[in-house]
Design a protein around this motif. Sequence first.
Motif, short mmCIF file in Angstrom:
data_model
loop_
_atom_site.label_atom_id
_atom_site.label_comp_id
_atom_site.label_asym_id
_atom_site.label_seq_id
_atom_site.Cartn_x
_atom_site.Cartn_y
_atom_site.Cartn_z
N ALA A 209 -72.48 5.18 22.57
CA ALA A 209 -73.84 5.10 23.09
C ALA A 209 -74.73 4.26 22.19
O ALA A 209 -74.72 4.43 20.96
N LEU A 210 -75.48 3.35 22.79
CA LEU A 210 -76.42 2.52 22.03
C LEU A 210 -77.62 3.37 21.63
O LEU A 210 -78.43 3.76 22.48
N VAL B 26 -79.75 10.34 22.59
CA VAL B 26 -78.30 10.15 22.43
C VAL B 26 -77.68 11.30 21.65
O VAL B 26 -76.58 11.78 21.98
N VAL B 27 -78.36 11.79 20.61
CA VAL B 27 -77.74 12.74 19.69
C VAL B 27 -78.13 14.20 19.93
O VAL B 27 -77.53 15.10 19.32
N ILE C 294 -73.02 7.68 12.97
CA ILE C 294 -73.66 6.48 13.52
C ILE C 294 -72.87 5.27 13.02
O ILE C 294 -72.49 5.19 11.85
N GLU C 295 -72.57 4.35 13.93
CA GLU C 295 -71.76 3.18 13.62
C GLU C 295 -72.60 1.92 13.77
O GLU C 295 -73.32 1.78 14.76
N SER D 37 -70.05 -0.67 9.36
CA SER D 37 -70.03 0.54 8.54
C SER D 37 -70.39 1.73 9.40
O SER D 37 -70.85 1.58 10.55
N SER D 38 -70.19 2.93 8.88
CA SER D 38 -70.60 4.15 9.57
C SER D 38 -71.13 5.15 8.56
O SER D 38 -70.68 5.18 7.41
N LEU D 39 -72.07 5.98 8.99
CA LEU D 39 -72.69 6.97 8.12
C LEU D 39 -72.87 8.28 8.87
O LEU D 39 -72.91 8.31 10.11
N ASN D 40 -72.97 9.38 8.11
CA ASN D 40 -73.25 10.67 8.72
C ASN D 40 -74.67 10.69 9.29
O ASN D 40 -75.56 9.98 8.81
N ILE D 41 -74.89 11.54 10.29
CA ILE D 41 -76.21 11.72 10.88
C ILE D 41 -76.70 13.12 10.55
O ILE D 41 -76.04 14.12 10.89
N ALA D 42 -77.84 13.22 9.87
CA ALA D 42 -78.41 14.52 9.53
C ALA D 42 -78.78 15.28 10.80
O ALA D 42 -79.18 14.69 11.82
#
Length: 546
Positions: free
Chosen positions: A251-252, A297-298, A317-318, A327-332
């Motif tokens: 999802a964008l 989205v989240v 999140i990518e 890259s990708s990171l965790n989403i709080a």
Amino acid sequence: MEIKSTIKKPRIMLWLIVVIICIIAIGPKINPEGVLVEYLQKNISSGLENLKPGDIIYKIEGEKATPELIKKPYYGLIKLETSRGTLTARANGTLGIIGKNVPLTNLKFGLDIEGGVRAVIQPVNDSTNATIDDIISTLTTRINVYGLREASFRPMFYEKKGFVEISMAGGNIEELKDLLERQGRFEARVPIVVKLTNGSGSIIIDKKHDISLIDNKIKIDSLEIEDDKNIVLDNISLHVKIYGNIINFSALAFSGDDVKVVYFDPQRSRVTAVTGGYEWMFQIQLSQEGANRFYRVVKNIPVYTDISGKRYLESKIEFYLDNNFISSLNIAADFKEKPITDPSIQGYASTINEAKNEKLKLQSILKSGSLPTKIEIVQLETISPNLGFGFLKNAVVAAFAAMLAVSALIFARYRRLKIVLSVIVISFSEVIIILGVASIIGWTIDLAAIAAIIIVIGTGVDAQIIITDEALAKGYDEQLTLTEKIKRAFFIIFGSAGTTGVAMLALMFLGFGTLRGFAITTLLGILIAVLITRPAFGEIVKKILE
């Protein structure tokens, strides 16, 4: 038997193993065929998009590929045999590829040998250290994302003004301009994973949408979607990937158009030391529309708690630039509670340099790869490879001539052919090991490195003469065993290497540009000599004299 017993010596075995590994790393090739892809132009022919710099083109329309053949005009369907298999291009005047003959080795040569283009650019409005670092990070990101030719960057300051020197070995002005002008489309996407049960399931964004799987197609409500296609649900763009009974909806969340500001000031962009490494963070400013889309989205993604007690969403999140994953990171977990227009991007790295580089890379990507300020080219020069390769050829000839002269002098002094051959073999092996290590670590061979290698050879011959003289010493020294004599020679050699090494360390940390490269190559040669080749030569001399 003598040769076998000598080879079994640990120091000789180590030397031989290292030499063999370095020969493999250098990768000498006999009559290599094909053209190495160096650069993909913007107008690359349709069908060749999967080619990357470093790939090899073997044939074009059944004819052996050459750099000249690649430059010819082509029209219609063109068949190419490449390292990625057979590709068919739809050409309209040009293939859009720049390449060179496959090199004889894996060694990388610098601008002063291979030729290329060098430029000095200056920020128009802001030339602070932070801006210069940001420019270098952005240009490096463009190279990595778009597969442009590798370039080196060096910050310079003069009269309180900042500049960046760009060196592109083997490049041309067109490639340099492409590097400076290239920008892309940034997208932040969040995967929403749906697992089907008995061929059916659902996805929830603003409302629930039923999903069914039929013949590798999914049906969402009344729409049929094939694998690897896009769909819009509740005004959210989704990219669909089907993995059996698992459907991944990418999802964008927000795009480069939604990123209004990327902060670089110390209050909102920093690296902090933590237990075991470094945390980096920076803030961005999202449009209200982008923040709302991210939240929508989240908001239905489940939450988990890690071992430290922090709560994150199960999806990451990518980040993509022109559909290239970065890259990708965790989403709080906070992001599913309400829209946030000033989110913080955070990450972790084991070293401070890795943390700074990752932060700068993502800051650049979030701006869609755009530079922080306008720039102008204040100096531009094209360097011909003829001078560099001429120097390289002359250096090799001079080295062989010098080695012959030194060998004659050593033979005149010691009258032992085995010692002369040993000096030649050890000196030649030092060059192989230095070049092999350079190939393994990706170090560029330039004129400074060649000068350092010549110095290492010279000091190496000196050290071997010291070992031989001490081993052959007579008079009072006859009370010492051969092993004790060689140990005394090594005491002298280690002392000399230590003083030279300290000087090179100072030059490496305090110098810049070619001086730093000279110091690193010399230091590398000293370490190789002291740890590998000198002990091997000592064992060889002992065997000869016993």
